[in-house]
Design a protein around this motif. Structure first.
Motif, PDB file in Angstrom:
ATOM      1  N   ASN A   1      -4.253  -5.846   9.925  1.00  0.00           N
ATOM      2  CA  ASN A   1      -4.831  -7.154   9.596  1.00  0.00           C
ATOM      3  C   ASN A   1      -6.147  -7.037   8.826  1.00  0.00           C
ATOM      4  OD1 ASN A   1      -6.734  -6.475  11.526  1.00  0.00           O
ATOM      5  ND2 ASN A   1      -6.442  -8.298  12.788  1.00  0.00           N
TER       6      ASN A   1
ATOM      7  N   ARG B   1       0.742  -3.162  13.464  1.00  0.00           N
ATOM      8  CA  ARG B   1       0.276  -4.281  12.643  1.00  0.00           C
ATOM      9  C   ARG B   1      -1.022  -3.890  11.940  1.00  0.00           C
ATOM     10  NH1 ARG B   1      -1.371  -8.560  15.959  1.00  0.00           N
ATOM     11  NH2 ARG B   1      -1.820  -9.659  14.002  1.00  0.00           N
TER      12      ARG B   1
ATOM     13  N   GLN C   1      -1.286  -9.150   3.702  1.00  0.00           N
ATOM     14  CA  GLN C   1       0.143  -9.390   3.964  1.00  0.00           C
ATOM     15  C   GLN C   1       1.035  -8.326   3.330  1.00  0.00           C
ATOM     16  OE1 GLN C   1      -2.055 -11.759   3.198  1.00  0.00           O
ATOM     17  NE2 GLN C   1      -1.993 -13.021   5.047  1.00  0.00           N
TER      18      GLN C   1
ATOM     19  N   SER D   1      -3.376   1.039   6.487  1.00  0.00           N
ATOM     20  CA  SER D   1      -2.211   0.166   6.324  1.00  0.00           C
ATOM     21  C   SER D   1      -0.897   0.923   6.431  1.00  0.00           C
ATOM     22  CB  SER D   1      -2.271  -0.546   4.970  1.00  0.00           C
ATOM     23  OG  SER D   1      -2.268   0.392   3.901  1.00  0.00           O
TER      24      SER D   1
ATOM     25  N   ARG E   1      -9.109  -7.587  16.674  1.00  0.00           N
ATOM     26  CA  ARG E   1      -7.957  -6.682  16.632  1.00  0.00           C
ATOM     27  C   ARG E   1      -7.018  -6.972  17.801  1.00  0.00           C
ATOM     28  NH1 ARG E   1     -12.005  -3.792  13.951  1.00  0.00           N
ATOM     29  NH2 ARG E   1     -11.306  -2.529  12.169  1.00  0.00           N
TER      30      ARG E   1
ATOM     31  N   GLY F   1      -9.113  -9.278   9.612  1.00  0.00           N
ATOM     32  CA  GLY F   1      -8.968 -10.411   8.708  1.00  0.00           C
ATOM     33  C   GLY F   1     -10.041 -10.521   7.650  1.00  0.00           C
TER      34      GLY F   1
ATOM     35  N   VAL G   1      -2.476  -4.209  16.650  1.00  0.00           N
ATOM     36  CA  VAL G   1      -3.188  -3.806  15.442  1.00  0.00           C
ATOM     37  C   VAL G   1      -3.784  -2.423  15.673  1.00  0.00           C
ATOM     38  CG1 VAL G   1      -5.186  -4.284  13.969  1.00  0.00           C
ATOM     39  CG2 VAL G   1      -3.730  -6.165  14.757  1.00  0.00           C
TER      40      VAL G   1
ATOM     41  N   ASP H   1       0.547  -4.830   5.066  1.00  0.00           N
ATOM     42  CA  ASP H   1       1.159  -4.776   6.390  1.00  0.00           C
ATOM     43  C   ASP H   1       2.634  -4.386   6.315  1.00  0.00           C
ATOM     44  OD1 ASP H   1       1.085  -5.047   9.206  1.00  0.00           O
ATOM     45  OD2 ASP H   1       1.920  -7.067   9.067  1.00  0.00           O
TER      46      ASP H   1
END
Length: 353
Positions: free
Chosen positions: A119, A117, A128, A100, A177, A123, A151, A131
């Motif tokens: 994620n 980025r 959030q 991160s 990604r 995901g 990403v 990031d």
């Protein structure tokens, strides 16, 4: 502080590149563990091991520690009293700053970073707040830097500081990604942003690694010409065939000058570890290299000592230190995953600074 975009001159255009981990550090960035649910009820033990890790790193270089809230800061300050640690109150989802956090680049004695980025490995978790970590670091250091739309996680990439990068297809080529990027696209992207002239690919990583097979859990550069790669002697282990394919591929790879690498085999832990969500991915390859030291995760395993003995000759002039990571691995990663080095350098505040 200037924000540069893909339409601006690239880091490579301006002479910036990602240095290897063994280049001198100004500091190590980390985050303090929080949320017992994230650690499947192991938070107290995780914090014990984290405190040992932070204190050890802080003996050699400053630690910049992100703490999510008042409870986290109070706990960290109590455990780290007297250590060379600076505390930063910053919202966090988790502690995996290798992924991160920013990736730093240098140009001579100047320092900048790239804000990719994040994620949460496609995901899989909340991300959030994490990031936003690179922007917080850039603002804290007052660095002009690049903001990228792709990403990219630091644990998915190894560099030797001499133009070579190493990654895995199982991670970079996942559709969660950057589904629009091919191997050639990644090679071009990492050349322009991180100065990687030759990108090498392995097929995959460890079983049940939620990062989809990060390179830093299996195969690492120890210096420009030496690669350490994980192996197991057990043909019944699901990791056996993958690690053997990686080993054979590495033996056929060459550096930017076409020279073969020296390949050193590093055993995986002997015991199979089970966590709340199935098999855990313990590995000794998730070591972290700093100023005068290397910290190597230990798991109360029969291969702990052998791993340290295999690594020590590869790092002359550095103290190779084994520290417990049996609780930390419950979260799916270890020492390299929770650290991000800040190379030595003066803040770059835009062209001509």
């Amino acid at each position: 502080m200037t924000h540069l975009t893909p339409q601006d001159p690239t880091p490579r255009d301006l002479g910036f590149a990602m240095p290897p981990e063994w280049a001198p550090h100004a500091a190590t960035w980390m985050g303090w563990p929080q949320d017992d649910e994230l650690w499947f009820g192991h938070l107290a033990g995780v914090r014990d091991e984290f405190a040992q890790l932070v204190r050890t790193i802080a003996r050699f270089e400053p630690v910049q520690l992100l703490v999510r809230d008042e409870e986290s800061e109070r706990d960290a300050r109590a455990r780290l009293q007297g250590a060379n640690v600076t505390f930063h109150r910053q919202a966090l989802d988790d502690v995996w700053l290798r992924d991160s956090g920013p990736i730093f680049v240098t140009r001579g004695k100047q320092l900048s970073l790239i804000n990719w980025r994040f994620n949460a490995w496609g995901g899989k978790f909340e991300f959030q707040h994490d990031d936003q970590v690179p922007e917080y670091v850039a603002a804290t250091l007052n660095l002009s830097h690049w903001d990228r739309p792709e990403v990219l996680e630091g644990g998915g990439l190894e560099v030797n500081g001499a133009g070579v990068g190493l990654t895995t297809r199982s991670c970079f080529l996942t559709p969660t990604r950057n589904p629009e990027l091919s191997e050639a696209d990644y090679a071009a992207l990492l050349r322009s942003t991180l100065g990687i002239e030759k990108l090498l690919w392995l097929e995959g990583g460890l079983e049940n690694d939620h990062t989809d097979g990060h390179i830093d859990t299996i195969t690492r550069f120890a210096d420009e010409r030496t690669i350490v790669t994980s192996v197991t002697d057990d043909p019944q282990d699901a990791n056996f065939a993958v690690m053997q394919r990686n080993l054979q591929a590495l033996r056929e790879m060459t550096d930017a000058q076409g020279r073969p690498f020296e390949i050193v085999e590093l055993p995986l832990p002997e015991a199979r570890l089970e966590g709340a969500e199935g098999r855990l991915p313990p590995t000794y390859a998730n070591f972290y290299i700093g100023n005068g030291f290397v910290v190597v995760p230990q798991y109360h395993d029969a291969n702990d000592k052998a791993a340290l003995e295999r690594l020590r000759p590869l790092f002359p002039g550095r103290e190779v230190i084994g520290l417990p990571s049996r609780q930390i691995i419950e979260g799916g990663g270890s020492f390299h995953c929770v650290t991000q080095q800040q190379p030595l350098g003066a803040p770059w505040r835009g062209e001509g600074s």
